[in-house]
Design a protein around this motif. Structure first.
Motif, PDB file in Angstrom:
ATOM      1  N   GLY A  84       0.818  -1.320  -0.078  1.00 46.68           N
ATOM      2  CA  GLY A  84      -0.130   0.089  -0.028  1.00 46.68           C
ATOM      3  C   GLY A  84       0.894   1.408   0.130  1.00 46.68           C
ATOM      4  N   HIS A  87       2.418   3.479  -4.503  1.00 50.68           N
ATOM      5  CA  HIS A  87       1.233   3.794  -4.940  1.00 50.68           C
ATOM      6  C   HIS A  87       1.359   4.991  -5.935  1.00 50.68           C
ATOM      7  CE1 HIS A  87       0.391   7.259  -2.502  1.00 50.68           C
ATOM      8  NE2 HIS A  87       1.071   6.703  -1.747  1.00 50.68           N
ATOM      9  N   SER A  89      -0.603   8.205  -7.101  1.00 47.11           N
ATOM     10  CA  SER A  89      -1.873   9.223  -6.459  1.00 47.11           C
ATOM     11  C   SER A  89      -2.560   9.670  -7.691  1.00 47.11           C
ATOM     12  CB  SER A  89      -1.446  10.326  -5.566  1.00 47.11           C
ATOM     13  OG  SER A  89      -2.496  11.252  -5.301  1.00 47.11           O
ATOM     14  N   TYR A 154      -7.522  -3.789   2.608  1.00 46.95           N
ATOM     15  CA  TYR A 154      -7.054  -2.446   2.045  1.00 46.95           C
ATOM     16  C   TYR A 154      -7.953  -2.479   0.820  1.00 46.95           C
ATOM     17  CZ  TYR A 154      -3.934   0.659   0.039  1.00 46.95           C
ATOM     18  OH  TYR A 154      -3.462   1.865  -0.352  1.00 46.95           O
ATOM     19  N   TYR A 158      -9.593   1.333   1.263  1.00 48.92           N
ATOM     20  CA  TYR A 158      -8.893   2.190   0.326  1.00 48.92           C
ATOM     21  C   TYR A 158      -9.004   2.068  -1.108  1.00 48.92           C
ATOM     22  CZ  TYR A 158      -6.723   3.127   4.787  1.00 48.92           C
ATOM     23  OH  TYR A 158      -6.207   3.366   6.171  1.00 48.92           O
ATOM     24  N   GLY A 211     -12.596   8.000   6.062  1.00 46.03           N
ATOM     25  CA  GLY A 211     -13.260   7.373   5.311  1.00 46.03           C
ATOM     26  C   GLY A 211     -14.735   7.523   5.294  1.00 46.03           C
ATOM     27  N   GLY A 292      -4.776   5.029  10.461  1.00 47.85           N
ATOM     28  CA  GLY A 292      -3.979   4.617   9.132  1.00 47.85           C
ATOM     29  C   GLY A 292      -2.612   4.961   9.399  1.00 47.85           C
ATOM     30  N   ARG A 325      -9.083  -0.068   8.230  1.00 46.77           N
ATOM     31  CA  ARG A 325      -8.397   1.060   7.696  1.00 46.77           C
ATOM     32  C   ARG A 325      -7.289   0.831   8.678  1.00 46.77           C
ATOM     33  NH1 ARG A 325     -10.952   4.510   4.476  1.00 46.77           N
ATOM     34  NH2 ARG A 325      -9.377   6.223   5.176  1.00 46.77           N
TER      35      ARG A 325
END
Length: 544
Positions: A84, A87, A89, A154, A158, A211, A292, A325
């Motif tokens: 995770g 990544h 964005s 995950y 997310y 979230g 998180g 989360r």
């Protein structure tokens, strides 16, 4: 003359497009080479060969793709590492995807619109059945390759909101073109209907906290706002506490691994635990379900304070709520709580592997300027043989949409209600203790009982026992191999359809030279699972 001018303009446009494609190809090659040179450590869940095959396929396709399709294609490559912290964005310049105005949330009973813009009041609180004509399960499967999901949790926490990016819906072939409207098939109060959403202007995002949508004059939340459950109160604070006098329990919500301005993590836990002792609290419940991560060097202060408070560091008194989360530095905290305290975990599995590649740094593509976060630091709180896809709760409890809408908290209620004085939060430790202390008769009674007991449904006894047998087998020494045979035979007594147990038993017999017994059990593994474990069993037979 006009014809020549139009031809020149067309050729110029073609040249510009061709230049752009070449630059993207250069960026892709730069990314590929940098990963191989500087980050080969990431080749754990995918291989260099599989990564290179996907790179070459995208490289060849780039001249035929629109820019957003190229970016999503690169995101699939980044996500293939399945860590995770590594990544791409979609909320950065020059990458700035639009968003449809809905916030999705995965509850136990499905995917719901947890929040949306005020222009779509009928959609709030509706269950999502389909996206752009594709059933929700298939739509989620389509976008999953764009999510660097370490595990299913995950993705639920997310990843599912990648369904709100028009660019991803098109690139993953959920829509036939890049469009700024999408129609969702919804269900609410027994009625099925379609709702069409229009994308927000680029640069505009959905206001969420941990979230969940933060309701205001323009944004709606599905939750009844008359009251607020403890886990959602004061989300602007890092940690809050409340003593629940009726239950004689101290509740702490810790939503970020960082110091609160004005009170450090150490000072907070010192103060709270002093109050726990002073009030003779029967339970301490630490809620990490929305945490998180952050600075995991602060975790030591939490652990030290707990270890110094014997009043609460006991089985049945210390509970920690985890969920989908719970990630990053908070996963480290969860690991350390498991290692050193008498914690009972409640809720859902975490979003992170127990050991993982974290702490990223930017890798900027030279032509496009797109920045990719790439992990470089290995975090290992557990022995390698104990690594797992997540921390599983000892008391599994999930929340339905109706629980959320009406401000119920079945997870906290489960922790408050739990009263099992003989509960073993680490059942395999108990099993090993009985075995190594020679209490074979008690083990023969306890193990079948625990396997049938719903309290221990969180423990995969079959695979945990197989792990122990394999540790003995891999030692390569006679007495240990005989012990492995005993373990695998025990597994088969408890789980007679375990193809894996038959295969490992076959390996054990091969190790001591008993080919006759090896063939018999390997054939049973093949019969039980011909296309899975049976393939490896066939290979073992071929070697005999």
């Amino acid at each position: 003359m006009l014809f020549i001018l139009n031809l020149l303009l067309a050729l110029q446009g073609f040249a510009q497009e061709n230049d752009s494609a070449t630059q993207w190809q250069e960026d892709l090659r730069f990314f590929q080479n940098t990963i191989h040179r500087d980050y080969p450590l990431l080749f754990v869940k995918t291989s260099p060969e599989a990564f290179d095959r996907e790179v070459e396929a995208l490289y060849a396709e780039i001249p035929n793709l629109q820019e957003h399709e190229i970016i999503v294609g690169i995101s699939r490559l980044v996500a293939s590492f399945k860590y995770g912290h590594t990544h791409l964005s979609f909320w950065q310049k020059p990458v700035e995807f639009a968003q449809f105005p809905y916030n999705l949330y995965a509850f136990e009973d499905g995917i719901y619109i947890e929040g949306t813009h005020k222009d779509y009041p009928e959609a709030i609180g509706a269950k999502v059945l389909a996206v752009a004509g594709t059933p929700i399960a298939e739509a989620l499967q389509a976008i999953e390759p764009t999510v660097p999901a370490e595990n299913a949790q995950y993705f639920k926490a997310y990843g599912i909101n990648n369904l709100r990016y028009p660019e991803i819906l098109h690139a993953q072939q959920l829509t036939q073109s890049l469009q700024h409207t999408v129609t969702l098939k919804l269900e609410k109060n027994g009625r099925v209907f379609n709702q069409t959403f229009t994308a927000l202007p680029k640069g505009k995002s959905i206001p969420t906290e941990r979230g969940f949508v933060t309701p205001d004059a323009n944004w709606l939340s599905a939750r009844d706002q008359e009251t607020t459950p403890l886990y959602l109160q004061q989300l602007d604070k890092v940690y809050v506490e409340e003593f629940l006098a009726d239950e004689q329990a101290m509740y702490v919500r810790h939503s970020r691994i960082q110091d609160e301005p004005g009170e450090s993590t150490k000072d907070f836990y010192t103060r709270v635990l002093e109050e726990v002792v002073a009030k003779d609290a029967e339970k301490l419940i630490i809620d990490l379900r929305l945490n998180g991560g952050g600075n995991n060097y602060l975790n030591k202060d939490v652990i030290k304070e707990l270890l110094q408070t014997e009043h609460i560091d006991q089985i049945g008194k210390l509970f920690v709520i985890i969920g989908k989360r719970t990630f990053s530095a908070c996963q480290n905290l969860v690991n350390e709580l498991d290692n050193y305290t008498n914690v009972i975990f409640v809720g859902e599995p975490t979003a992170e592997n127990l050991n993982f590649w974290g702490d990223n740094r930017p890798l900027t593509l030279p032509n496009s300027g797109v920045s990719i976060a790439v992990s470089y630091l290995w975090w290992q709180d557990k022995p390698a043989l104990e690594n797992a896809e997540w921390m599983a709760p000892n008391l599994p409890v999930a929340m339905t949409f109706e629980d959320y809408r009406t401000n119920q908290d079945p997870v906290l209620e489960a922790a408050l209600a739990f009263d099992e004085p003989n509960f073993k939060p680490r059942p395999m430790d108990y099993v090993k203790e009985l075995y190594f202390s020679g209490q074979t008769q008690k083990l023969a009674e306890e193990l079948p009982r625990m396997i049938q007991d719903p309290l221990y449904a969180f423990c995969d006894f079959e695979n945990e026992l197989l792990k122990q047998g394999n540790l003995l087998l891999q030692s390569g020494r006679g007495p240990q191999i005989q012990a492995a045979i005993q373990v695998f035979s025990t597994v088969l007594n408890l789980f007679p359809d375990s193809a894996n147990a038959y295969k490992h038993l076959g390996e054990s017999y091969i190790a001591i030279g008993n080919e006759k017994e090896a063939k018999q059990v390997l054939h049973k593994a093949i019969a039980l699972d011909p296309d899975g474990v049976g393939v490896a069993a066939q290979e073992l037979l071929a070697e005999i």
